[in-house]
Design an enzyme around this catalytic site. Sequence first.
Site, PDB file in Angstrom:
ATOM      1  N   ASP A 170       0.869  -1.175   0.000  1.00  0.00           N
ATOM      2  CA  ASP A 170       0.000   0.000   0.000  1.00  0.00           C
ATOM      3  C   ASP A 170       0.904   1.223   0.000  1.00  0.00           C
ATOM      4  O   ASP A 170       1.526   1.552   1.008  1.00  0.00           O
ATOM      5  CB  ASP A 170      -0.895  -0.013   1.236  1.00  0.00           C
ATOM      6  CG  ASP A 170      -1.781   1.224   1.341  1.00  0.00           C
ATOM      7  OD1 ASP A 170      -1.676   2.125   0.479  1.00  0.00           O
ATOM      8  OD2 ASP A 170      -2.579   1.296   2.296  1.00  0.00           O
ATOM      9  N   ILE A 171       0.991   1.905  -1.137  1.00  0.00           N
ATOM     10  CA  ILE A 171       1.957   2.997  -1.269  1.00  0.00           C
ATOM     11  C   ILE A 171       1.587   4.220  -0.438  1.00  0.00           C
ATOM     12  O   ILE A 171       2.403   5.140  -0.306  1.00  0.00           O
ATOM     13  CB  ILE A 171       2.172   3.406  -2.738  1.00  0.00           C
ATOM     14  CG1 ILE A 171       0.866   3.869  -3.386  1.00  0.00           C
ATOM     15  CG2 ILE A 171       2.813   2.276  -3.516  1.00  0.00           C
ATOM     16  CD1 ILE A 171       1.050   4.471  -4.768  1.00  0.00           C
ATOM     17  N   ASN A 222       1.324   5.320 -11.579  1.00  0.00           N
ATOM     18  CA  ASN A 222       0.026   4.994 -12.169  1.00  0.00           C
ATOM     19  C   ASN A 222      -1.081   4.801 -11.134  1.00  0.00           C
ATOM     20  O   ASN A 222      -2.238   5.114 -11.408  1.00  0.00           O
ATOM     21  CB  ASN A 222       0.144   3.728 -13.014  1.00  0.00           C
ATOM     22  CG  ASN A 222      -1.214   3.182 -13.384  1.00  0.00           C
ATOM     23  OD1 ASN A 222      -1.912   3.717 -14.239  1.00  0.00           O
ATOM     24  ND2 ASN A 222      -1.617   2.097 -12.730  1.00  0.00           N
ATOM     25  N   TYR A 257     -11.639  14.468  -7.533  1.00  0.00           N
ATOM     26  CA  TYR A 257     -10.804  13.596  -8.364  1.00  0.00           C
ATOM     27  C   TYR A 257     -10.105  14.418  -9.431  1.00  0.00           C
ATOM     28  O   TYR A 257      -8.887  14.304  -9.630  1.00  0.00           O
ATOM     29  CB  TYR A 257     -11.660  12.504  -9.001  1.00  0.00           C
ATOM     30  CG  TYR A 257     -10.955  11.780 -10.127  1.00  0.00           C
ATOM     31  CD1 TYR A 257      -9.937  10.865  -9.862  1.00  0.00           C
ATOM     32  CD2 TYR A 257     -11.282  12.039 -11.460  1.00  0.00           C
ATOM     33  CE1 TYR A 257      -9.266  10.223 -10.892  1.00  0.00           C
ATOM     34  CE2 TYR A 257     -10.616  11.398 -12.495  1.00  0.00           C
ATOM     35  CZ  TYR A 257      -9.612  10.494 -12.206  1.00  0.00           C
ATOM     36  OH  TYR A 257      -8.942   9.868 -13.239  1.00  0.00           O
ATOM     37  N   ALA A 279      -9.416  17.517  -9.422  1.00  0.00           N
ATOM     38  CA  ALA A 279      -8.428  18.401  -8.796  1.00  0.00           C
ATOM     39  C   ALA A 279      -7.124  17.669  -8.503  1.00  0.00           C
ATOM     40  O   ALA A 279      -6.033  18.232  -8.658  1.00  0.00           O
ATOM     41  CB  ALA A 279      -8.998  18.997  -7.508  1.00  0.00           C
ATOM     42  N   LYS A 289      -5.920  15.239 -10.222  1.00  0.00           N
ATOM     43  CA  LYS A 289      -5.231  15.033 -11.490  1.00  0.00           C
ATOM     44  C   LYS A 289      -4.662  16.347 -12.027  1.00  0.00           C
ATOM     45  O   LYS A 289      -3.615  16.350 -12.680  1.00  0.00           O
ATOM     46  CB  LYS A 289      -6.180  14.391 -12.501  1.00  0.00           C
ATOM     47  CG  LYS A 289      -6.535  12.944 -12.138  1.00  0.00           C
ATOM     48  CD  LYS A 289      -5.287  12.094 -11.958  1.00  0.00           C
ATOM     49  CE  LYS A 289      -5.595  10.631 -11.703  1.00  0.00           C
ATOM     50  NZ  LYS A 289      -4.368   9.801 -11.562  1.00  0.00           N
TER      51      LYS A 289
END
Length: 255
Positions: free
Chosen positions: A64-65, A91, A155, A157, A159
């Site tokens: 879990d990053i 990604n 979402y 925002a 990106k």
Amino acid sequence: MTVQPNGHLKGQVAIVTGAGSGIGRATAIALARAGARVLGVGRRAEALNETAARQPGIEPMPADITAGGVPQAVVEAATDRWGRLDVLVNNAGATAVMSLADTDADRIAGLLALNVTAPSLLAHAALPHLRAGRGTIINISSTYGHRPLPGAAHYAATKAAVEQLTRSWALELAGDGIRVNAVAPGPTESEALTAAGLPDTVVEQIKQDEAARIPLGRRGTPEEVATWIVHLADPAATWITGQVLTIDGGLELAP
């Protein structure tokens, strides 16, 4: 559409997050086909193992990053195994349908943690190795990083933040020979909508509505996006940095 093996990334080492499905899986496979050694990172061990089984050269790492210390551990796993790191593909991300009326602080924090903070910490951890090999960072944005998305503004925002990170890092790291670019896919076949908790009927309706708005008349495939990620990862792409490449069937042009 698939990337044919030609070995132009032989000797390169890449990290791909969100490698258990969708664009991440397609990217890990495409990079490995091009000759790279790939550390595929994601939360679901079974899905990562399926990715690795499809192409030699992919090493799965369930993680879990967003958890403390994990970005550094991911980078160390790649460099300990292969001695270098050339390509970081940020990604992994989440989609959230959330109107302003339904806005929730915890959901905003979760989006930011996965879509903005984790990629930043991975890039931070990777930086010494990317400097050593004049490597590259490829961030995954979205058409909605630069196009309004009513009902999912937070979402969009995150990106938009990814796109500004890309441009800013490109200038910041140019002196080190590190290239930083992003791809901004339009609606692409993946598990993102289902993972956002939407019912199957709603997911299907969204997909139909999206396809109807796209000038080329369909949603994209993960392989189509992965092809361009591999192009940006290629050491031969020596003079492209700070760019956001939109891959969306013309959606960006549509009213």
